[in-house]
Design an enzyme around this catalytic site. Structure first.
Site, mmCIF file in Angstrom:
data_model
loop_
_atom_site.group_PDB
_atom_site.id
_atom_site.type_symbol
_atom_site.label_atom_id
_atom_site.label_comp_id
_atom_site.label_asym_id
_atom_site.label_seq_id
_atom_site.Cartn_x
_atom_site.Cartn_y
_atom_site.Cartn_z
ATOM 1 N N GLY A 196 0.831 -1.200 0.000
ATOM 2 C CA GLY A 196 0.000 0.000 0.000
ATOM 3 C C GLY A 196 0.859 1.240 0.000
ATOM 4 N N GLY A 234 -0.660 4.520 -0.220
ATOM 5 C CA GLY A 234 -1.474 5.710 0.033
ATOM 6 C C GLY A 234 -0.705 6.577 1.022
ATOM 7 C CB ALA A 247 -0.859 4.756 5.999
ATOM 8 C CG HIS A 293 -19.010 11.878 5.692
ATOM 9 N ND1 HIS A 293 -19.726 13.031 5.501
ATOM 10 C CD2 HIS A 293 -17.731 12.249 5.926
ATOM 11 C CE1 HIS A 293 -18.895 14.061 5.625
ATOM 12 N NE2 HIS A 293 -17.695 13.615 5.885
ATOM 13 C CB SER A 334 -15.422 18.236 2.055
ATOM 14 O OG SER A 334 -14.746 18.579 3.228
ATOM 15 N NE ARG A 337 -16.498 13.263 9.188
ATOM 16 C CZ ARG A 337 -15.415 13.043 8.495
ATOM 17 N NH1 ARG A 337 -14.967 11.805 8.347
ATOM 18 N NH2 ARG A 337 -14.753 14.024 7.952
ATOM 19 C CD GLU A 361 -10.237 4.017 5.892
ATOM 20 O OE1 GLU A 361 -9.792 4.895 5.136
ATOM 21 O OE2 GLU A 361 -11.407 3.587 5.822
ATOM 22 C CG LEU A 415 -6.189 13.045 5.359
ATOM 23 C CD1 LEU A 415 -6.178 14.350 4.571
ATOM 24 C CD2 LEU A 415 -5.993 11.877 4.408
HETATM 25 C C1 LIG Z 1 -14.135 10.960 -0.289
HETATM 26 C C2 LIG Z 1 -13.279 10.914 0.930
HETATM 27 C C3 LIG Z 1 -12.808 12.083 1.501
HETATM 28 C C4 LIG Z 1 -12.003 12.033 2.640
HETATM 29 N N1 LIG Z 1 -11.556 13.204 3.182
HETATM 30 C C5 LIG Z 1 -10.771 13.153 4.277
HETATM 31 C C6 LIG Z 1 -10.270 14.353 4.853
HETATM 32 O O1 LIG Z 1 -10.533 15.455 4.367
HETATM 33 N N2 LIG Z 1 -9.483 14.250 5.939
HETATM 34 C C7 LIG Z 1 -9.157 13.053 6.505
HETATM 35 O O2 LIG Z 1 -8.430 13.023 7.506
HETATM 36 N N3 LIG Z 1 -9.603 11.908 5.965
HETATM 37 C C8 LIG Z 1 -10.400 11.919 4.869
HETATM 38 N N4 LIG Z 1 -10.852 10.753 4.331
HETATM 39 C C9 LIG Z 1 -10.334 9.471 4.839
HETATM 40 C C10 LIG Z 1 -8.923 9.237 4.303
HETATM 41 O O3 LIG Z 1 -8.850 9.670 2.963
HETATM 42 C C11 LIG Z 1 -8.501 7.780 4.345
HETATM 43 O O4 LIG Z 1 -8.789 7.225 5.586
HETATM 44 C C12 LIG Z 1 -6.999 7.673 4.117
HETATM 45 O O5 LIG Z 1 -6.619 8.362 2.958
HETATM 46 C C13 LIG Z 1 -6.555 6.221 4.026
HETATM 47 O O6 LIG Z 1 -5.185 6.210 3.723
HETATM 48 P P1 LIG Z 1 -4.391 4.839 3.696
HETATM 49 O O7 LIG Z 1 -3.008 5.173 3.282
HETATM 50 O O8 LIG Z 1 -4.581 4.116 4.971
HETATM 51 O O9 LIG Z 1 -5.113 3.971 2.566
HETATM 52 P P2 LIG Z 1 -5.383 4.253 0.995
HETATM 53 O O10 LIG Z 1 -5.161 5.642 0.592
HETATM 54 O O11 LIG Z 1 -6.711 3.625 0.736
HETATM 55 O O12 LIG Z 1 -4.270 3.413 0.281
HETATM 56 C C14 LIG Z 1 -4.335 2.027 0.195
HETATM 57 C C15 LIG Z 1 -3.128 1.547 -0.588
HETATM 58 O O13 LIG Z 1 -3.061 0.135 -0.469
HETATM 59 C C16 LIG Z 1 -2.904 -0.450 -1.740
HETATM 60 N N5 LIG Z 1 -3.469 -1.790 -1.633
HETATM 61 C C17 LIG Z 1 -4.630 -2.173 -1.062
HETATM 62 N N6 LIG Z 1 -4.755 -3.500 -1.095
HETATM 63 C C18 LIG Z 1 -3.648 -3.975 -1.696
HETATM 64 C C19 LIG Z 1 -3.198 -5.270 -2.037
HETATM 65 N N7 LIG Z 1 -3.892 -6.363 -1.714
HETATM 66 N N8 LIG Z 1 -2.024 -5.386 -2.696
HETATM 67 C C20 LIG Z 1 -1.286 -4.287 -3.018
HETATM 68 N N9 LIG Z 1 -1.658 -3.041 -2.700
HETATM 69 C C21 LIG Z 1 -2.833 -2.898 -2.049
HETATM 70 C C22 LIG Z 1 -3.559 0.494 -2.697
HETATM 71 O O14 LIG Z 1 -3.053 0.302 -3.986
HETATM 72 C C23 LIG Z 1 -3.181 1.836 -2.072
HETATM 73 O O15 LIG Z 1 -1.881 2.175 -2.506
HETATM 74 C C24 LIG Z 1 -11.677 10.784 3.219
HETATM 75 C C25 LIG Z 1 -12.158 9.614 2.655
HETATM 76 C C26 LIG Z 1 -12.982 9.675 1.534
HETATM 77 C C27 LIG Z 1 -13.556 8.407 1.002
#
Ligand SMILES: Cc1cc2nc3c(=O)[nH]c(=O)nc-3n(C[C@H](O)[C@H](O)[C@H](O)COP(=O)(O)OP(=O)(O)OC[C@H]3O[C@@H](n4cnc5c(N)ncnc54)[C@H](O)[C@@H]3O)c2cc1C
Length: 671
Positions: free
Chosen positions: A41, A43, A45, A267, A285, A338, A454, A470
């Site tokens: 992943g 993203g 994180a 939400h 948002s 929320r 997440e 975030l």
């Molecule tokens: C529309 C929307 C708006 C939001 N706005 C906000 C905000 O304003 N402020 C805030 O704090 N939070 C917000 N959130 C929540 C926040 O965006 C997420 O909780 C956060 O970005 C998650 O980040 P992450 O790095 O944990 O996961 P993600 O960004 O979901 O990244 C997951 C990563 O894992 C990879 N992956 C997944 N499964 C596999 C696998 N099996 N093999 C290889 N790769 C895999 C994907 O390719 C990706 O790179 C929002 C959420 C949404 C839906």
């Protein structure tokens, strides 16, 4: 049932993290060069973790199923990121952010983790500014802040409505520097399909190259899962279409406990569903609640007239509108958390006051804000006796500067101009507070296997406050994991390279290949989406915003039946040896079909209402809080971590008792 050890260090809460860092074992730079870490992943994180670990000197292999880290779901984050900088001088502090987060999470999170999160929050902003993230600035050039729900200060840093995108570009740049140096090997379009354990420790993964279909083995001294949340178990959600639970679920099946699966965030401000053939919901948002006022008509006659197109919402006078959040929660008004805002919208719509054809919509109205800003601008610009139209024009420009891209997005989807007529919104699945259980080190119940962002059960308890996801993802990746994983890896300096030619890799690869072969060869008659939609409907109807014992028992049985039908009837076109999105989806939905049942089982076990989990049997019956959620601290102040035992119904519960030493357990009131 056993009790889990969270490994929280001793000492006063404000010193724990510093003392911990002072006393952990470190890996010297020469040894770091011989240690490999897999990060699944990229993203916010995973991207921040991969960049930081590589900067420290470890060899990182990073995996993402998209064609670039820039496309992770994190890019969708709109509103902002919290940090206790107190730039506004409005009384913010580490303690207050800690307090708000524990209270907002309805006292179901681990105090020590939340305090650490609040403590490092300020570093995140400095780090991102140094990377060039273009946060909004105030008139004096300093970083600007706005407010999000559940708090009484302004601590949310933002980049228009694109905060996630800008932060992700920052993390991606940091990753790219390491990719160029050869310290990160980036595997785009690769999906991790299993973890490999050797002698109880995580030692690698099996991944599928999504372009060629090739199955690959990758080894490492530690594995980090940063795969995001599981909101798409509902089929319709605000998550990216590709977001899935496979990585988290696969490690659960290999021994990582799954915590609080029933804690989901619905939400309050999403564009309402328009019909049966929709595959995605869109978030508006939460930042919009800074300036938007939420209402429904007071009279049923007006509701019917609006639904039938005989009246426009703009024709209703102030007296004819029910600003129900301001009425019910005068202290926080439209900025209640929320979970509270979502349930209040559902309550009004269930009572028949929904304003669209399906009866599932309330208004989010910017008229007051546009007028207020317009009058202020007229004064600033020295315009005496401005006309109503001039005031509106000036006010609209301010609203546009703050939220323009969100308004444009709304107009494109709904084909109505939200500057002229109020937006329609309704709650939708958005975020999952539950996830893989981790201790203070962010290590799962499998040694050497970490989970961040997440995907872990996180610091948000039963309800996440806006702009805190975030913060948590970047805290985990930039500032927490790089320390905690080093402590573990200090014992791995003599391990040497890890072979992938072992029986453990053979077995894991065979499991993956067998499943893929099953999918492409099964002579079923129904598409993967057919089952996903069926699952989503059960989840929304019976495990959604409100849950009861009868519905949850039914949900468990229904999900099991859908799962059984899936394995008989699913049809996956195409081959295993090519790019095959249906095959990818099949594997992900198979995992959702198991997770969904555990989700319902967890919700059934928790006979209390807390945060995003509302049990209809557990409601305050009288007093000031009448009708509000009723928590049960004497019986349920614990994290429920489930151990995999085959069928989801057989999962075994382990409890992590939650201790509140620095915050008094109170009923949450936003009145
Ligand atoms: C529309 C929307 C708006 C939001 N706005 C906000 C905000 O304003 N402020 C805030 O704090 N939070 C917000 N959130 C929540 C926040 O965006 C997420 O909780 C956060 O970005 C998650 O980040 P992450 O790095 O944990 O996961 P993600 O960004 O979901 O990244 C997951 C990563 O894992 C990879 N992956 C997944 N499964 C596999 C696998 N099996 N093999 C290889 N790769 C895999 C994907 O390719 C990706 O790179 C929002 C959420 C949404 C839906």
């Amino acid at each position: 049932m056993s009790t889990l050890n969270s490994k929280v260090p001793g000492g006063p809460i404000k010193d724990k993290w510093t003392d911990y860092k002072n006393h952990i074992d470190l890996v010297n730079p020469a040894n770091k060069r011989n240690i490999d870490i897999i990060v699944v992943g990229t993203g916010l994180a995973g991207g921040s973790a991969a960049a930081t670990l590589a900067e420290l000197g470890y060899n990182v292999k990073a995996f993402a199923y998209q064609d670039s880290p820039r496309r992770a779901h994190s890019i969708a984050a709109q509103g902002g990121i919290n940090a206790a900088k107190n730039y506004q001088g409005d009384g913010d502090s580490t303690y207050r952010l800690f307090y708000d987060t524990v209270k907002g999470g309805d006292y179901r999170s681990r105090e020590a983790n939340v305090y650490r999160l609040a403590e490092v929050s300020a570093n995140i902003i400095d780090q991102c500014v140094a990377q060039g993230v273009p946060f909004a600035r105030d008139y004096g050039g300093l970083l600007d802040n706005r407010s999000f729900g559940g708090v009484l200060v302004s601590r949310t840093f933002y980049a228009k409505g694109q905060t996630g995108q800008q932060l992700l570009l920052g993390a991606y740049s940091a990753m790219n520097r390491q990719i160029a140096r050869g310290k990160i090997e980036m595997f785009n379009r690769h999906e991790m399909l299993d973890v490999v354990k050797v002698d109880g420790k995580a030692r690698g993964i099996i991944a599928r190259n999504l372009v060629t279909g090739e199955i690959e083995r990758h080894s490492a001294h530690a594995v980090v899962i940063a795969s995001g949340g599981y909101g798409n178990v509902y089929f319709l959600s605000t998550n990216a279409m590709g977001s899935n639970a496979t990585a988290a679920w696969k490690i659960h099946k290999k021994g990582a406990h799954f915590a609080n699966p029933c804690y989901t965030q619905i939400h309050p401000t999403c564009i309402p569903r328009s019909g049966d053939y929709q595959s995605k919901l869109t978030l508006m948002s939460e930042s919009l609640r800074n300036d938007g006022r939420i209402w429904v008509p007071k009279s049923m006659d007006d509701v019917m007239a609006i639904r039938e197109g005989r009246k426009k919402p703009t024709e209703l006078s102030e007296d004819e509108r029910d600003y129900y959040l301001e009425r019910r929660y005068p202290a926080f008004g439209n900025l209640v958390p929320r979970d509270v805002a979502s349930r209040a919208a559902k309550e009004r719509c269930d009572a028949g006051y929904g304003v669209n054809a399906t009866g599932e919509a309330v208004y989010l109205d910017f008229k007051s804000a546009i007028n207020r800003y317009g009058k202020e601008q007229a004064k600033i610009n020295g315009i005496s006796n401005p006309s109503d139209a001039k005031i509106y024009e000036l006010g609209q420009a301010i609203v546009e500067a703050k939220y323009g891209n969100l308004f444009q997005m709304y107009e494109k989807i709904v084909d109505e101009n939200p500057y002229e007529t109020p937006m329609m919104i309704y709650p939708a699945t958005h975020y999952t507070m539950g996830g893989v259980w981790v201790d203070y080190n962010l290590m799962t119940s499998v040694e050497g296997l970490y989970c961040i962002g997440e995907a872990n059960f996180s610091d948000h308890g039963a309800n996440r406050l806006g702009a805190s996801a975030l913060m948590q993802g970047l805290a985990d990746g930039y500032f927490v994991l790089p320390y905690t994983i080093g402590d573990y890896l200090s014992n791995e300096i003599r391990t040497g390279a890890i072979s992938t030619e072992t029986k453990e890799f053979d077995e894991a690869e065979k499991e993956v290949t067998d499943r893929i072969n099953f999918f492409v060869n099964n002579e079923g008659t129904k598409s993967v989406d057919y089952f996903h939609k069926k699952l989503g409907k059960v989840m929304w109807d019976k495990v959604g915003m409100a849950r009861n014992s009868k519905g949850l028992n039914e949900a468990m049985a229904e999900i099991k039946a859908i799962r059984e039908e899936f394995w008989k009837e699913v049809k996956v076109p195409g081959e295993a040896t090519e790019m095959n999105p249906e095959l990818e989806k099949a594997g992900r939905v198979a995992d959702f079909l198991e997770l969904g049942e555990l989700f319902a089982k967890d919700a059934l076990m928790r006979e209390e209402s807390c945060g995003g989990h509302f049990r209809e049997e557990s409601v305050e019956l009288d007093g000031e809080q009448k009708g509000e959620a009723k928590r049960n601290d004497s019986d349920y102040a614990f994290v429920a971590a489930w151990e995999y035992k085959g069928e989801p119904a057989d999962a075994v519960l382990h409890k992590e008792e939650l201790e509140f030493k620095d915050i008094e357990l109170k009923q949450r009131s936003y009145k």
